[in-house]
Design an enzyme around this catalytic site. Structure first.
Site, PDB file in Angstrom:
ATOM      1  N   LYS A  70      16.083   7.759 -12.442  1.00  0.00           N
ATOM      2  CA  LYS A  70      16.797   6.961 -13.443  1.00  0.00           C
ATOM      3  C   LYS A  70      15.773   6.467 -14.455  1.00  0.00           C
ATOM      4  O   LYS A  70      14.593   6.320 -14.117  1.00  0.00           O
ATOM      5  CB  LYS A  70      17.443   5.742 -12.748  1.00  0.00           C
ATOM      6  CG  LYS A  70      18.541   5.092 -13.528  1.00  0.00           C
ATOM      7  CD  LYS A  70      19.894   5.733 -13.269  1.00  0.00           C
ATOM      8  CE  LYS A  70      20.967   5.116 -14.136  1.00  0.00           C
ATOM      9  NZ  LYS A  70      22.276   5.732 -13.902  1.00  0.00           N
ATOM     10  N   GLY A 107      42.609   0.429 -14.413  1.00  0.00           N
ATOM     11  CA  GLY A 107      41.809   1.048 -15.476  1.00  0.00           C
ATOM     12  C   GLY A 107      42.286   2.461 -15.728  1.00  0.00           C
ATOM     13  O   GLY A 107      42.114   3.341 -14.882  1.00  0.00           O
ATOM     14  N   VAL A 108      42.916   2.685 -16.879  1.00  0.00           N
ATOM     15  CA  VAL A 108      43.398   4.041 -17.194  1.00  0.00           C
ATOM     16  C   VAL A 108      42.613   4.605 -18.378  1.00  0.00           C
ATOM     17  O   VAL A 108      43.176   5.067 -19.362  1.00  0.00           O
ATOM     18  CB  VAL A 108      44.931   4.092 -17.418  1.00  0.00           C
ATOM     19  CG1 VAL A 108      45.646   4.011 -16.096  1.00  0.00           C
ATOM     20  CG2 VAL A 108      45.404   2.993 -18.361  1.00  0.00           C
ATOM     21  N   GLY A 109      41.297   4.539 -18.262  1.00  0.00           N
ATOM     22  CA  GLY A 109      40.406   5.125 -19.264  1.00  0.00           C
ATOM     23  C   GLY A 109      40.228   6.597 -18.981  1.00  0.00           C
ATOM     24  O   GLY A 109      41.163   7.275 -18.526  1.00  0.00           O
ATOM     25  N   VAL A 112      38.659   8.433 -16.632  1.00  0.00           N
ATOM     26  CA  VAL A 112      38.934   8.921 -15.272  1.00  0.00           C
ATOM     27  C   VAL A 112      40.348   8.522 -14.843  1.00  0.00           C
ATOM     28  O   VAL A 112      41.107   9.345 -14.317  1.00  0.00           O
ATOM     29  CB  VAL A 112      37.908   8.359 -14.258  1.00  0.00           C
ATOM     30  CG1 VAL A 112      38.220   8.859 -12.860  1.00  0.00           C
ATOM     31  CG2 VAL A 112      36.482   8.726 -14.660  1.00  0.00           C
TER      32      VAL A 112
HETATM   33  P1  NAD Z   1      36.403   4.075 -19.345  1.00  0.00           P
HETATM   34  O1  NAD Z   1      35.630   3.029 -20.069  1.00  0.00           O
HETATM   35  O2  NAD Z   1      36.886   5.267 -20.101  1.00  0.00           O
HETATM   36  O3  NAD Z   1      37.681   3.426 -18.648  1.00  0.00           O
HETATM   37  C1  NAD Z   1      37.677   2.189 -18.037  1.00  0.00           C
HETATM   38  C2  NAD Z   1      39.011   1.514 -18.346  1.00  0.00           C
HETATM   39  O4  NAD Z   1      39.076   0.306 -17.615  1.00  0.00           O
HETATM   40  C3  NAD Z   1      39.204   1.173 -19.814  1.00  0.00           C
HETATM   41  O5  NAD Z   1      40.434   1.670 -20.287  1.00  0.00           O
HETATM   42  C4  NAD Z   1      39.187  -0.346 -19.816  1.00  0.00           C
HETATM   43  O6  NAD Z   1      40.018  -0.913 -20.806  1.00  0.00           O
HETATM   44  C5  NAD Z   1      39.690  -0.664 -18.433  1.00  0.00           C
HETATM   45  N1  NAD Z   1      39.353  -2.023 -17.950  1.00  0.00           N
HETATM   46  C6  NAD Z   1      38.269  -2.778 -18.228  1.00  0.00           C
HETATM   47  N2  NAD Z   1      38.351  -3.947 -17.594  1.00  0.00           N
HETATM   48  C7  NAD Z   1      39.502  -3.925 -16.882  1.00  0.00           C
HETATM   49  C8  NAD Z   1      40.131  -4.840 -16.024  1.00  0.00           C
HETATM   50  N3  NAD Z   1      39.619  -6.042 -15.760  1.00  0.00           N
HETATM   51  N4  NAD Z   1      41.293  -4.479 -15.435  1.00  0.00           N
HETATM   52  C9  NAD Z   1      41.860  -3.261 -15.698  1.00  0.00           C
HETATM   53  N5  NAD Z   1      41.299  -2.366 -16.526  1.00  0.00           N
HETATM   54  C10 NAD Z   1      40.138  -2.698 -17.103  1.00  0.00           C
HETATM   55  O7  NAD Z   1      35.489   4.495 -18.124  1.00  0.00           O
HETATM   56  P2  NAD Z   1      35.616   5.807 -17.231  1.00  0.00           P
HETATM   57  O8  NAD Z   1      34.691   6.829 -17.727  1.00  0.00           O
HETATM   58  O9  NAD Z   1      37.062   6.112 -17.026  1.00  0.00           O
HETATM   59  O10 NAD Z   1      35.006   5.274 -15.856  1.00  0.00           O
HETATM   60  C11 NAD Z   1      35.737   4.386 -15.023  1.00  0.00           C
HETATM   61  C12 NAD Z   1      34.821   3.918 -13.897  1.00  0.00           C
HETATM   62  O11 NAD Z   1      34.369   5.043 -13.135  1.00  0.00           O
HETATM   63  C13 NAD Z   1      33.539   3.214 -14.368  1.00  0.00           C
HETATM   64  O12 NAD Z   1      33.221   2.221 -13.432  1.00  0.00           O
HETATM   65  C14 NAD Z   1      32.508   4.307 -14.342  1.00  0.00           C
HETATM   66  O13 NAD Z   1      31.193   3.796 -14.155  1.00  0.00           O
HETATM   67  C15 NAD Z   1      32.936   5.103 -13.127  1.00  0.00           C
HETATM   68  N6  NAD Z   1      32.531   6.512 -13.149  1.00  0.00           N
HETATM   69  C16 NAD Z   1      32.929   7.317 -14.160  1.00  0.00           C
HETATM   70  C17 NAD Z   1      32.570   8.660 -14.158  1.00  0.00           C
HETATM   71  C18 NAD Z   1      33.041   9.579 -15.246  1.00  0.00           C
HETATM   72  O14 NAD Z   1      32.955  10.803 -15.065  1.00  0.00           O
HETATM   73  N7  NAD Z   1      33.525   9.084 -16.356  1.00  0.00           N
HETATM   74  C19 NAD Z   1      31.771   9.177 -13.121  1.00  0.00           C
HETATM   75  C20 NAD Z   1      31.380   8.329 -12.075  1.00  0.00           C
HETATM   76  C21 NAD Z   1      31.768   6.996 -12.106  1.00  0.00           C
END
Ligand code: NAD
Length: 365
Positions: free
Chosen positions: A94, A191-193, A195
């Site tokens: 890292k 969280g519906v981002g 992933v």
């Molecule tokens: P993202 O930022 O696209 O989505 C996260 C979502 O969570 C956003 O829509 C945000 O508005 C929402 N959010 C924030 N605070 C919240 C709350 N208090 N309650 C409900 N929703 C809330 O992130 P992502 O890429 O979808 O990743 C989601 C999680 O998975 C993160 O913790 C990330 O570290 C982890 N992760 C992601 C990946 C990847 O491939 N993207 C891989 C490993 C781990």
């Protein structure tokens, strides 16, 4: 003339940096400094037993250098475990850049960082993390080929991550309910981002009853209407009557407060560092009879996607590799049940076992 402090009487073992490095057997630390650009960074290579150390670069305005050092040592070790458990030929590393990501970045600053990465000659492969975006990585890439997650290459890892979470969740269901079908199961996706949305899609397709929460109302409305999911409030998540809780937003949502409220049988989601305190809440969750899929085991689709870029493999390969998360999670949960040991501890053991056994046939880089 400059003055160099006399350090000949200092016992190296008493040096806090060396002591920290030895505690978890980190292989190498590189402190990077460049007065011209203002760059200050630390690259930690925890282990190269399984292959080059892969892990992202985080840019953060740390209060002091020791805080940055602690973070990079902890995160690089975490990558060793994640990469090992995912069955990848990658070690753990890292990098942290100490600074404000909104004001301090420039082309020269990022290229200087790239030169430091390049100096490690492939022993460390970097990627994006908090505070670093694909445009920044393009500058880093001008000085080193040891970069993944570039625009136009392996692309957004989220579909692969979501697929891994989905199959890992099914493995938990198999152990907890006797069938891995999620049809009719009540699943809360927090969280519906990136992933979360892909996960909702798979769950809806299988006939699960999906509840979603997010801080963005427009996103909630769109996802709800597209997949027939039900919107719930941010705090309602922990009090819902549900089968499965899928944290896909924040870390540390499994804590003493939420565990006194959560009424689920399974916790399986993509968020990193879900347990507020690994020892305390890892045990507490087990004692409540909830199956917790260790975060770094179930969300390794992201790093699988990075690996596909290192090895020039296809998205189909990544999706197939992510399917293996089913067997990994099933194995962890079954071992946890038979040994009465929290799942996170079993995951750590399994990661260490692979490193130890492969380490017998392979030397670090
Ligand atoms: P993202 O930022 O696209 O989505 C996260 C979502 O969570 C956003 O829509 C945000 O508005 C929402 N959010 C924030 N605070 C919240 C709350 N208090 N309650 C409900 N929703 C809330 O992130 P992502 O890429 O979808 O990743 C989601 C999680 O998975 C993160 O913790 C990330 O570290 C982890 N992760 C992601 C990946 C990847 O491939 N993207 C891989 C490993 C781990």
């Amino acid at each position: 003339m400059f003055e160099v402090k006399d350090i000949k009487d200092t016992n190296l073992a008493d040096n806090p940096v060396i002591a920290q490095m030895s505690q978890y057997n980190h292989e190498q630390l590189l402190f990077c400094n460049d007065n011209a650009t203002g760059l200050k960074a630390i690259i930690a290579v925890h282990s190269t037993v399984l292959g080059p150390a892969l892990g992202g670069t985080r840019m953060w305005a740390y209060d002091n250098e020791m805080q940055a050092l602690n973070d990079v040592l902890r995160l690089s070790r975490g990558m060793t475990y994640k990469n090992s458990l995912a069955g990848l030929n990658l070690g753990g590393g890292k990098a942290v850049i100490i600074g404000d990501s909104r004001t301090m970045k420039s082309e020269a600053y990022l290229r200087r960082f790239g030169k430091f990465v390049n100096g490690l000659a492939g022993k460390y492969i970097t990627a994006e993390d908090v505070g670093i975006n694909p445009a920044d990585m393009a500058y880093v890439n001008m000085e080193t080929d040891h970069v993944v997650g570039l625009a136009g290459k392996s692309g957004d890892p989220s579909p692969v991550t979501a697929h891994g979470v989905y199959v890992g969740m099914k493995a938990c269901a198999k152990v907890q309910f006797g069938s891995d079908s999620l049809a009719g199961k009540k699943v809360v996706v927090q969280g519906v981002g990136h992933v979360g949305e892909y996960l909702v899609e798979s769950l809806a397709k299988e006939g699960a009853i999906v509840y979603i929460s997010d801080i963005h109302q427009d996103l909630l409305n769109r996802v709800a209407s597209q997949y027939g999911a039900n919107i719930i409030g941010l705090n309602e998540v922990y009090d819902m009557d549900m089968d499965i809780y899928a944290p896909c937003a924040l870390g540390a949502t499994i804590n003493t407060d939420t565990l006194s409220r959560l009424k689920c049988s399974i916790i399986a989601g993509s968020a990193n560092n879900q347990l507020e305190n690994e020892q305390v809440h890892g045990k507490m969750v087990m004692e409540k009879g909830i199956i917790y899929a260790p975060d770094y085991a179930i969300n390794s689709g992201g790093v699988i996607n990075c690996y596909s870029e290192v090895k020039d493999l296809s998205l189909t390969w990544s999706m197939n590799k992510a399917e293996e998360i089913y067997a990994t999670v099933e194995n962890i949960v079954n071992r946890s049940k038979s040994d009465n040991i929290p799942t996170y501890e079993i995951a750590n053991k399994m990661a260490e076992e692979r490193i130890a056994s492969v380490g017998n046939v392979k030397l670090p880089m």
